[in-house]
Design a protein around this motif. Structure first.
Motif, PDB file in Angstrom:
ATOM      1  N   PRO A 122       0.791  -1.233   0.000  1.00 40.11           N
ATOM      2  CA  PRO A 122       0.000   0.000   0.000  1.00 40.11           C
ATOM      3  C   PRO A 122       0.819   1.276   0.000  1.00 40.11           C
ATOM      4  O   PRO A 122       0.275   2.352  -0.184  1.00 40.11           O
ATOM      5  N   GLY A 123       2.121   1.193   0.178  1.00 40.98           N
ATOM      6  CA  GLY A 123       2.933   2.405   0.177  1.00 40.98           C
ATOM      7  C   GLY A 123       4.385   2.079   0.418  1.00 40.98           C
ATOM      8  O   GLY A 123       4.755   0.922   0.554  1.00 40.98           O
ATOM      9  N   PHE A 124       5.231   3.129   0.437  1.00 39.52           N
ATOM     10  CA  PHE A 124       6.630   2.875   0.753  1.00 39.52           C
ATOM     11  C   PHE A 124       7.224   4.067   1.488  1.00 39.52           C
ATOM     12  O   PHE A 124       6.726   5.195   1.405  1.00 39.52           O
ATOM     13  N   ALA A 125       8.272   3.784   2.238  1.00 39.76           N
ATOM     14  CA  ALA A 125       9.022   4.817   2.946  1.00 39.76           C
ATOM     15  C   ALA A 125      10.415   4.867   2.360  1.00 39.76           C
ATOM     16  O   ALA A 125      11.097   3.845   2.275  1.00 39.76           O
ATOM     17  N   ALA A 126      10.828   6.047   1.932  1.00 40.13           N
ATOM     18  CA  ALA A 126      12.184   6.223   1.403  1.00 40.13           C
ATOM     19  C   ALA A 126      13.071   6.693   2.542  1.00 40.13           C
ATOM     20  O   ALA A 126      13.004   7.842   2.967  1.00 40.13           O
ATOM     21  N   ILE A 127      13.880   5.785   3.066  1.00 39.77           N
ATOM     22  CA  ILE A 127      14.706   6.079   4.239  1.00 39.77           C
ATOM     23  C   ILE A 127      16.081   6.540   3.773  1.00 39.77           C
ATOM     24  O   ILE A 127      16.751   5.851   3.019  1.00 39.77           O
ATOM     25  N   VAL A 128      16.479   7.708   4.244  1.00 41.91           N
ATOM     26  CA  VAL A 128      17.744   8.307   3.844  1.00 41.91           C
ATOM     27  C   VAL A 128      18.623   8.442   5.082  1.00 41.91           C
ATOM     28  O   VAL A 128      18.172   8.954   6.107  1.00 41.91           O
ATOM     29  N   SER A 131       2.935  -3.519   4.577  1.00 43.25           N
ATOM     30  CA  SER A 131       3.592  -3.997   3.369  1.00 43.25           C
ATOM     31  C   SER A 131       4.397  -2.902   2.682  1.00 43.25           C
ATOM     32  O   SER A 131       4.640  -2.966   1.487  1.00 43.25           O
ATOM     33  N   CYS A 132       4.788  -1.873   3.437  1.00 42.50           N
ATOM     34  CA  CYS A 132       5.499  -0.766   2.802  1.00 42.50           C
ATOM     35  C   CYS A 132       6.885  -1.207   2.365  1.00 42.50           C
ATOM     36  O   CYS A 132       7.395  -2.235   2.797  1.00 42.50           O
ATOM     37  N   VAL A 133       7.472  -0.436   1.498  1.00 36.31           N
ATOM     38  CA  VAL A 133       8.793  -0.748   0.966  1.00 36.31           C
ATOM     39  C   VAL A 133       9.789   0.284   1.478  1.00 36.31           C
ATOM     40  O   VAL A 133       9.851   1.383   0.955  1.00 36.31           O
ATOM     41  N   PRO A 134      10.540   0.007   2.531  1.00 34.90           N
ATOM     42  CA  PRO A 134      11.556   0.963   2.959  1.00 34.90           C
ATOM     43  C   PRO A 134      12.698   1.012   1.953  1.00 34.90           C
ATOM     44  O   PRO A 134      13.379   0.014   1.730  1.00 34.90           O
ATOM     45  N   ILE A 135      12.904   2.147   1.337  1.00 32.68           N
ATOM     46  CA  ILE A 135      13.976   2.343   0.373  1.00 32.68           C
ATOM     47  C   ILE A 135      15.137   2.971   1.125  1.00 32.68           C
ATOM     48  O   ILE A 135      15.035   4.091   1.594  1.00 32.68           O
ATOM     49  N   MET A 136      16.255   2.278   1.266  1.00 35.62           N
ATOM     50  CA  MET A 136      17.303   2.709   2.165  1.00 35.62           C
ATOM     51  C   MET A 136      18.514   3.202   1.412  1.00 35.62           C
ATOM     52  O   MET A 136      18.953   2.597   0.454  1.00 35.62           O
ATOM     53  N   LYS A 137      19.052   4.313   1.905  1.00 36.29           N
ATOM     54  CA  LYS A 137      20.303   4.845   1.388  1.00 36.29           C
ATOM     55  C   LYS A 137      21.148   5.254   2.575  1.00 36.29           C
ATOM     56  O   LYS A 137      20.671   5.327   3.691  1.00 36.29           O
ATOM     57  N   ALA A 192       3.388   7.381  -0.125  1.00 35.38           N
ATOM     58  CA  ALA A 192       4.808   7.303   0.189  1.00 35.38           C
ATOM     59  C   ALA A 192       5.222   8.498   1.031  1.00 35.38           C
ATOM     60  O   ALA A 192       4.537   9.526   1.061  1.00 35.38           O
ATOM     61  N   PHE A 193       6.333   8.340   1.730  1.00 36.24           N
ATOM     62  CA  PHE A 193       6.926   9.462   2.447  1.00 36.24           C
ATOM     63  C   PHE A 193       8.430   9.262   2.517  1.00 36.24           C
ATOM     64  O   PHE A 193       8.942   8.154   2.322  1.00 36.24           O
ATOM     65  N   VAL A 194       9.131  10.355   2.760  1.00 36.51           N
ATOM     66  CA  VAL A 194      10.587  10.324   2.895  1.00 36.51           C
ATOM     67  C   VAL A 194      10.927  10.386   4.377  1.00 36.51           C
ATOM     68  O   VAL A 194      10.338  11.181   5.114  1.00 36.51           O
ATOM     69  N   MET A 195      11.861   9.551   4.823  1.00 37.43           N
ATOM     70  CA  MET A 195      12.269   9.551   6.220  1.00 37.43           C
ATOM     71  C   MET A 195      13.784   9.734   6.317  1.00 37.43           C
ATOM     72  O   MET A 195      14.545   8.764   6.210  1.00 37.43           O
ATOM     73  N   ILE A 252       7.944  16.512  -2.783  1.00 37.06           N
ATOM     74  CA  ILE A 252       6.675  17.186  -2.532  1.00 37.06           C
ATOM     75  C   ILE A 252       5.914  17.403  -3.835  1.00 37.06           C
ATOM     76  O   ILE A 252       4.680  17.440  -3.850  1.00 37.06           O
ATOM     77  N   ASN A 253       6.622  17.539  -4.960  1.00 37.51           N
ATOM     78  CA  ASN A 253       5.928  17.652  -6.246  1.00 37.51           C
ATOM     79  C   ASN A 253       5.014  16.466  -6.494  1.00 37.51           C
ATOM     80  O   ASN A 253       3.980  16.599  -7.156  1.00 37.51           O
ATOM     81  N   TRP A 254       5.398  15.299  -6.004  1.00 33.08           N
ATOM     82  CA  TRP A 254       4.602  14.080  -6.165  1.00 33.08           C
ATOM     83  C   TRP A 254       3.593  13.907  -5.031  1.00 33.08           C
ATOM     84  O   TRP A 254       2.868  12.928  -5.021  1.00 33.08           O
ATOM     85  N   GLY A 255       3.594  14.821  -4.081  1.00 34.16           N
ATOM     86  CA  GLY A 255       2.703  14.701  -2.932  1.00 34.16           C
ATOM     87  C   GLY A 255       3.256  13.845  -1.822  1.00 34.16           C
ATOM     88  O   GLY A 255       2.500  13.418  -0.940  1.00 34.16           O
ATOM     89  N   PHE A 256       4.570  13.583  -1.825  1.00 32.15           N
ATOM     90  CA  PHE A 256       5.189  12.738  -0.808  1.00 32.15           C
ATOM     91  C   PHE A 256       5.798  13.633   0.280  1.00 32.15           C
ATOM     92  O   PHE A 256       6.737  14.384  -0.001  1.00 32.15           O
TER      93      PHE A 256
END
Length: 316
Positions: free
Chosen positions: A150-156, A180-186, A252-255, A272-276
């Protein structure tokens, strides 16, 4: 919008665009204008650029008009004693940031072909997966359409303590709304920390280690753009419909973990352009609608999870 946030985002965008211009010149001198470029095994070229501008970047020479567009989008650096409406220029700077980052990453694929694993799972000596190819995208992208993810978190960045990396993925899984989110890690620590703690990293487990640099944030944005084009029927270059599709359909959101520098602000402004929105674990200058205006709960806002006081209005 907070002058502090806007100033940092615009500064960061200038830094990243300058870096992209340098990489373009190096690629032009080393490989020539006809050298093919792109992310591996995809029909979407550089997907953010393709989705927003409709430009298929196929060769090094195709990068030049994109960099020119970045320069037209970049606003001047914010001056100390001049008050301006900051939101629109900051969002433009964020969009230019993502265009520039795709160019940086395309050149990286030329310079270091084995920098990324280019598959679903990490290798014993390399945990950085890079951009998802179309095989992975077709398999995983449909999960954002049918509700499986249902969504993902972009973890920086990196967790502040040894215990934090263990708690983070478990907390995501425990919360039913983002189970079921997808943490995207960098970052230089977080993915390695989770790997050492025994977590399985990769697309099958939805813990995706894109890469160690903030420029790999664009892989997550490119994935969202491809979902809109492939499953939403949005045409390349129809940026308005692509952004609206993602705002309404991709949750989605950025963390960012740790200190947020200028380049991170630029990426957050772009998202934010994408609403995240962005949620941080360190104090971030907040921005709110003017006191005379009614509160709009859908407005883009930076949030912080560490605040001992109530909402404070930012300067500017």
């Amino acid at each position: 919008m907070s002058k502090i946030i806007a100033s940092a985002a615009i500064r960061g965008a200038h830094k990243i665009v300058e870096r992209a211009e340098k990489k373009y010149k190096e690629a032009l001198e080393k490989w020539g204008p006809n050298q093919e470029v792109g992310f591996p095994n995809t029909a979407y070229y550089l997907p953010v650029i393709y989705a927003m501008l409709g430009i298929p970047v196929k060769t090094v020479s195709d990068m030049k008009p994109v960099l020119d567009r970045c320069r037209t989008l970049l606003p001047p650096l914010v001056k100390e004693k001049v008050a301006l409406p900051y939101l629109a220029p900051a969002l433009d700077a964020g969009m230019a940031t993502f265009f520039a980052e795709e160019i940086i990453e395309a050149v990286r694929y030329l310079e270091a072909p084995n920098f990324y694993t280019k598959q679903e799972d990490p290798l014993p000596d390399n945990i950085w997966l890079g951009a998802a190819d179309d095989v992975i995208f077709r398999k995983r992208g449909v999960e954002f359409v049918d509700g499986t993810a249902p969504g993902f978190a972009a973890i920086v960045g990196a967790a502040p303590s040894r215990r934090s990396p263990r708690r983070s993925p478990l907390n995501f899984k425990r919360r039913t709304s983002i189970s079921s989110c997808v943490p995207i890690m960098k970052g230089n620590v977080s993915p390695n920390s989770w790997w050492r703690l025994g977590f399985q990293i990769g697309w099958p487990t939805r813990l995706v280690s894109f890469g160690p640099d903030i420029t790999q944030a664009v892989f997550a944005m490119g994935f969202a753009c491809r979902v809109a084009m492939a499953f939403g029927g949005i045409k390349p270059g129809d940026f308005r419909k692509n952004l609206i599709y993602n705002k309404d359909r991709t949750f989605a959101f950025v963390m960012p973990l740790g200190f947020v520098n200028d380049e991170w602000y630029a990426n957050a402004a772009g998202a934010i352009n994408w609403g995240f929105p962005t949620i941080a674990d360190t104090p971030i200058p907040k921005f709110f609608p003017p006191a005379s205006a009614p509160m709009n709960t859908s407005s883009p806002i930076f949030l912080t999870t560490r605040s001992s006081r109530g909402p404070q209005r930012s300067e500017g």
